[in-house]
Design a protein around this motif. Structure first.
Motif, PDB file in Angstrom:
ATOM      1  N   GLU A 198       0.893  -0.892  -0.090  1.00  0.00           N
ATOM      2  CA  GLU A 198       0.140   0.055   0.254  1.00  0.00           C
ATOM      3  C   GLU A 198       0.778   0.934  -0.053  1.00  0.00           C
ATOM      4  O   GLU A 198       0.916   1.926  -0.472  1.00  0.00           O
ATOM      5  N   GLU A 199       1.631   1.121   1.107  1.00  0.00           N
ATOM      6  CA  GLU A 199       3.009   2.296   0.777  1.00  0.00           C
ATOM      7  C   GLU A 199       3.894   2.691  -0.694  1.00  0.00           C
ATOM      8  O   GLU A 199       3.700   3.577  -1.224  1.00  0.00           O
ATOM      9  N   ILE A 200       3.577   1.328  -1.455  1.00  0.00           N
ATOM     10  CA  ILE A 200       4.404   1.773  -2.738  1.00  0.00           C
ATOM     11  C   ILE A 200       3.538   2.070  -3.579  1.00  0.00           C
ATOM     12  O   ILE A 200       3.968   3.023  -4.231  1.00  0.00           O
ATOM     13  N   SER A 201       1.781   1.569  -3.534  1.00  0.00           N
ATOM     14  CA  SER A 201       1.377   1.924  -4.282  1.00  0.00           C
ATOM     15  C   SER A 201       0.635   3.773  -3.678  1.00  0.00           C
ATOM     16  O   SER A 201       0.958   4.697  -5.642  1.00  0.00           O
ATOM     17  N   ASN A 202       0.593   3.719  -2.385  1.00  0.00           N
ATOM     18  CA  ASN A 202       0.102   5.556  -2.585  1.00  0.00           C
ATOM     19  C   ASN A 202       1.219   6.304  -1.053  1.00  0.00           C
ATOM     20  O   ASN A 202       1.009   7.692  -1.700  1.00  0.00           O
ATOM     21  N   GLY A 203       2.010   5.849  -1.483  1.00  0.00           N
ATOM     22  CA  GLY A 203       3.077   6.462  -0.529  1.00  0.00           C
ATOM     23  C   GLY A 203       4.532   7.192  -1.635  1.00  0.00           C
ATOM     24  O   GLY A 203       4.416   7.722  -2.898  1.00  0.00           O
ATOM     25  N   GLY A 204       6.032   7.425  -0.890  1.00  0.00           N
ATOM     26  CA  GLY A 204       6.687   8.068  -1.704  1.00  0.00           C
ATOM     27  C   GLY A 204       6.438   9.595  -1.856  1.00  0.00           C
ATOM     28  O   GLY A 204       5.830  10.500  -1.460  1.00  0.00           O
ATOM     29  N   LYS A 205       8.026  10.764  -1.217  1.00  0.00           N
ATOM     30  CA  LYS A 205       7.988  11.808  -1.001  1.00  0.00           C
ATOM     31  C   LYS A 205       8.497  12.421  -3.229  1.00  0.00           C
ATOM     32  O   LYS A 205       8.898  11.164  -3.594  1.00  0.00           O
ATOM     33  N   PHE A 262       6.389  -2.746  -9.858  1.00  0.00           N
ATOM     34  CA  PHE A 262       6.981  -2.322  -8.650  1.00  0.00           C
ATOM     35  C   PHE A 262       5.789  -3.488  -7.685  1.00  0.00           C
ATOM     36  O   PHE A 262       5.811  -2.740  -6.345  1.00  0.00           O
ATOM     37  N   LEU A 263       4.500  -3.209  -8.083  1.00  0.00           N
ATOM     38  CA  LEU A 263       3.554  -4.101  -7.548  1.00  0.00           C
ATOM     39  C   LEU A 263       3.754  -5.202  -7.530  1.00  0.00           C
ATOM     40  O   LEU A 263       2.535  -6.378  -6.541  1.00  0.00           O
ATOM     41  N   CYS A 264       5.196  -5.957  -7.996  1.00  0.00           N
ATOM     42  CA  CYS A 264       4.631  -7.201  -8.451  1.00  0.00           C
ATOM     43  C   CYS A 264       5.639  -7.475  -6.667  1.00  0.00           C
ATOM     44  O   CYS A 264       6.833  -7.161  -6.242  1.00  0.00           O
ATOM     45  N   PRO A 265       5.247  -8.384  -5.798  1.00  0.00           N
ATOM     46  CA  PRO A 265       6.419  -8.251  -4.283  1.00  0.00           C
ATOM     47  C   PRO A 265       7.743  -9.055  -4.755  1.00  0.00           C
ATOM     48  O   PRO A 265       8.237  -7.911  -4.150  1.00  0.00           O
ATOM     49  N   GLU A 266       7.779 -10.386  -5.907  1.00  0.00           N
ATOM     50  CA  GLU A 266       8.511 -10.232  -6.180  1.00  0.00           C
ATOM     51  C   GLU A 266       9.796  -9.120  -6.879  1.00  0.00           C
ATOM     52  O   GLU A 266      10.789  -9.010  -6.740  1.00  0.00           O
ATOM     53  N   ALA A 267       9.561  -8.798  -7.591  1.00  0.00           N
ATOM     54  CA  ALA A 267       9.833  -6.970  -7.851  1.00  0.00           C
ATOM     55  C   ALA A 267      10.282  -6.191  -7.134  1.00  0.00           C
ATOM     56  O   ALA A 267      11.437  -5.572  -6.670  1.00  0.00           O
ATOM     57  N   VAL A 268       9.477  -5.893  -5.797  1.00  0.00           N
ATOM     58  CA  VAL A 268       9.811  -4.964  -4.864  1.00  0.00           C
ATOM     59  C   VAL A 268      11.285  -5.452  -3.805  1.00  0.00           C
ATOM     60  O   VAL A 268      11.710  -4.876  -3.963  1.00  0.00           O
ATOM     61  N   SER A 269      10.575  -6.857  -3.797  1.00  0.00           N
ATOM     62  CA  SER A 269      12.116  -7.219  -2.665  1.00  0.00           C
ATOM     63  C   SER A 269      12.887  -7.327  -3.741  1.00  0.00           C
ATOM     64  O   SER A 269      14.582  -6.636  -2.369  1.00  0.00           O
ATOM     65  N   LEU A 270      12.857  -6.712  -4.227  1.00  0.00           N
ATOM     66  CA  LEU A 270      14.461  -7.422  -5.011  1.00  0.00           C
ATOM     67  C   LEU A 270      14.726  -5.687  -5.637  1.00  0.00           C
ATOM     68  O   LEU A 270      16.172  -5.227  -5.129  1.00  0.00           O
ATOM     69  N   MET A 309       4.948  -1.922 -22.773  1.00  0.00           N
ATOM     70  CA  MET A 309       5.027  -1.768 -22.152  1.00  0.00           C
ATOM     71  C   MET A 309       5.107  -2.829 -21.600  1.00  0.00           C
ATOM     72  O   MET A 309       4.162  -3.449 -20.775  1.00  0.00           O
ATOM     73  N   VAL A 310       6.341  -4.027 -21.484  1.00  0.00           N
ATOM     74  CA  VAL A 310       6.863  -5.616 -20.460  1.00  0.00           C
ATOM     75  C   VAL A 310       6.044  -4.912 -19.045  1.00  0.00           C
ATOM     76  O   VAL A 310       5.216  -5.907 -18.994  1.00  0.00           O
ATOM     77  N   THR A 311       6.484  -3.793 -18.737  1.00  0.00           N
ATOM     78  CA  THR A 311       6.446  -3.315 -17.117  1.00  0.00           C
ATOM     79  C   THR A 311       4.942  -3.429 -16.624  1.00  0.00           C
ATOM     80  O   THR A 311       4.841  -3.907 -15.710  1.00  0.00           O
ATOM     81  N   GLU A 312       3.968  -3.603 -17.700  1.00  0.00           N
ATOM     82  CA  GLU A 312       2.214  -2.955 -16.998  1.00  0.00           C
ATOM     83  C   GLU A 312       2.229  -4.741 -18.212  1.00  0.00           C
ATOM     84  O   GLU A 312       1.356  -5.516 -17.244  1.00  0.00           O
ATOM     85  N   GLU A 313       2.186  -4.911 -18.889  1.00  0.00           N
ATOM     86  CA  GLU A 313       1.509  -6.288 -19.479  1.00  0.00           C
ATOM     87  C   GLU A 313       2.567  -7.497 -18.820  1.00  0.00           C
ATOM     88  O   GLU A 313       1.138  -8.386 -18.966  1.00  0.00           O
TER      89      GLU A 313
END
Length: 347
Positions: free
Chosen positions: A13-20, A62-70, A281-285
């Motif tokens: 949720e923070e990744i989706s809505n957060g960020g400064k 960036f919403l793929c848990p595996e990608a976020v952890s990497l 857009m491989v990142t999205e598709e």
């Protein structure tokens, strides 16, 4: 590189809505930069395609848990938006001089200097990939590596130039109409993702259509016109020594140009991953198609992903989903091979 042994706690949720968000003043106007993660870690900067920003270009990845952890385990992410493409952007004055691709590349240097970043990893899609490649050519010492998705490198053909000149004029007179949204979606997504009269378009396409409606016509036209005036950077690519990982969908309108770019790069330092049944857009598709290639690419820099999920025959992280060449010892360091990896639509 700092922070390689730090644990990362991923809050989707923070990744989706957060960020400064920061607004960086440059010689060519204000630039929005949204920062995620620990700024003590190495930096990964992103740059989107025409008419998009970081959410519409990189959210799927960036919403793929595996990608976020990497990614967040190893990097602090700096999402750069083209001028006027950030959320809530005020309309750009139509009388302001339009930036060139050189101006946009120079803005990146000013962003790096603002955050006191030395060498960075770069990730860009199509027009954004061109801007980052141009930046890497001009400032080789500031780029550790490139991850490019359906990149551009040549000057536009006459037909491409004319097509986007018409699009620019339509934007001027009618704004982001339904017709123009369809034209941009053809640039980004495969025919299967866009659907048909019998099959509805996928959710990711529907969301992108909605986000396109939020773009200011003047800001979009300025970025589009800059890309439409781009010059050929093929010769400059031959001088690049940084490691480069390139993804392209086999249905991308820029597929042939991507192959041209791969041919120009140093074969010892570059690799190509071609994704089946996918547009630009491989990142999205098909974001899962990027995970194992990126993981092995980062291993060449001494980076890794903690808490690796267990592989299974149906897992998108299964080694059977990619070419054995990418898993060879040569692919873990400087001797990345140019390869052609086909990732099934559903691993």
């Amino acid at each position: 590189m700092a922070g390689l042994n730090d644990d990362v706690s991923v809050d989707i949720e923070e990744i989706s809505n957060g960020g400064k968000e920061h607004h960086v003043k440059t010689c060519h106007g204000l630039v929005s930069v949204v920062v995620y993660g620990d700024q003590e870690k190495p930096a990964l900067i992103t740059y989107p395609d025409v008419a998009l920003n970081y959410l519409s270009c990189f959210q799927g990845l960036f919403l793929c848990p595996e990608a976020v952890s990497l990614l967040l385990h190893n990097f602090c992410i700096y999402h750069i938006s083209p001028p006027g493409h950030e959320f809530g952007a005020a309309p750009v004055c139509s009388t302001d001089p339009s930036p060139s691709v050189e101006d946009l590349a120079d803005q990146i240097l000013e962003v790096l200097n603002f955050f006191r970043l030395e060498s960075v990893m770069c990730m860009g899609i199509t027009a954004g990939a061109y801007i980052l490649s141009l930046f890497a050519i001009k400032h080789k010492d500031r780029v550790l590596g490139l991850i490019l998705i359906s990149p551009l490198c040549k000057a536009p053909s006459w037909s491409e130039w004319f097509y986007y000149k018409v699009v620019s004029n339509l934007l001027y007179y009618y704004g982001m109409s339904g017709l123009l949204k369809d034209r941009f979606l053809q640039r980004y997504f495969s025919k299967e993702a866009r659907g048909s009269s019998e099959v509805p378009e996928r959710d990711v396409v529907h969301e992108c259509r909605r986000l396109l409606g939020e773009r200011h016509g003047v800001s979009l036209r300025r970025f589009l016109e800059a890309i439409n005036r781009r010059h050929d950077i093929t010769d400059g690519l031959r001088s690049l020594k940084c490691r480069t990982l390139i993804f392209v969908g086999d249905q991308s309108p820029f597929h042939s140009e991507t192959l041209h770019m791969v041919a120009a790069l140093d074969r010892k330092n570059s690799a190509l991953v071609e994704v089946q049944a996918c547009g630009s857009m491989v990142t999205e598709e098909q974001p899962h198609a990027m995970l194992i290639p990126m993981e092995f690419f980062f291993m060449g820099f001494g980076l890794y992903r903690p808490g690796r999920v267990s592989d299974s025959p149906t897992s998108p992280l299964s080694p059977s989903c990619i070419s054995p060449e990418l898993l060879s010892p040569e692919s873990l360091g400087l001797k990345l091979k140019p390869i052609k990896t086909r990732v099934p639509t559903k691993c």
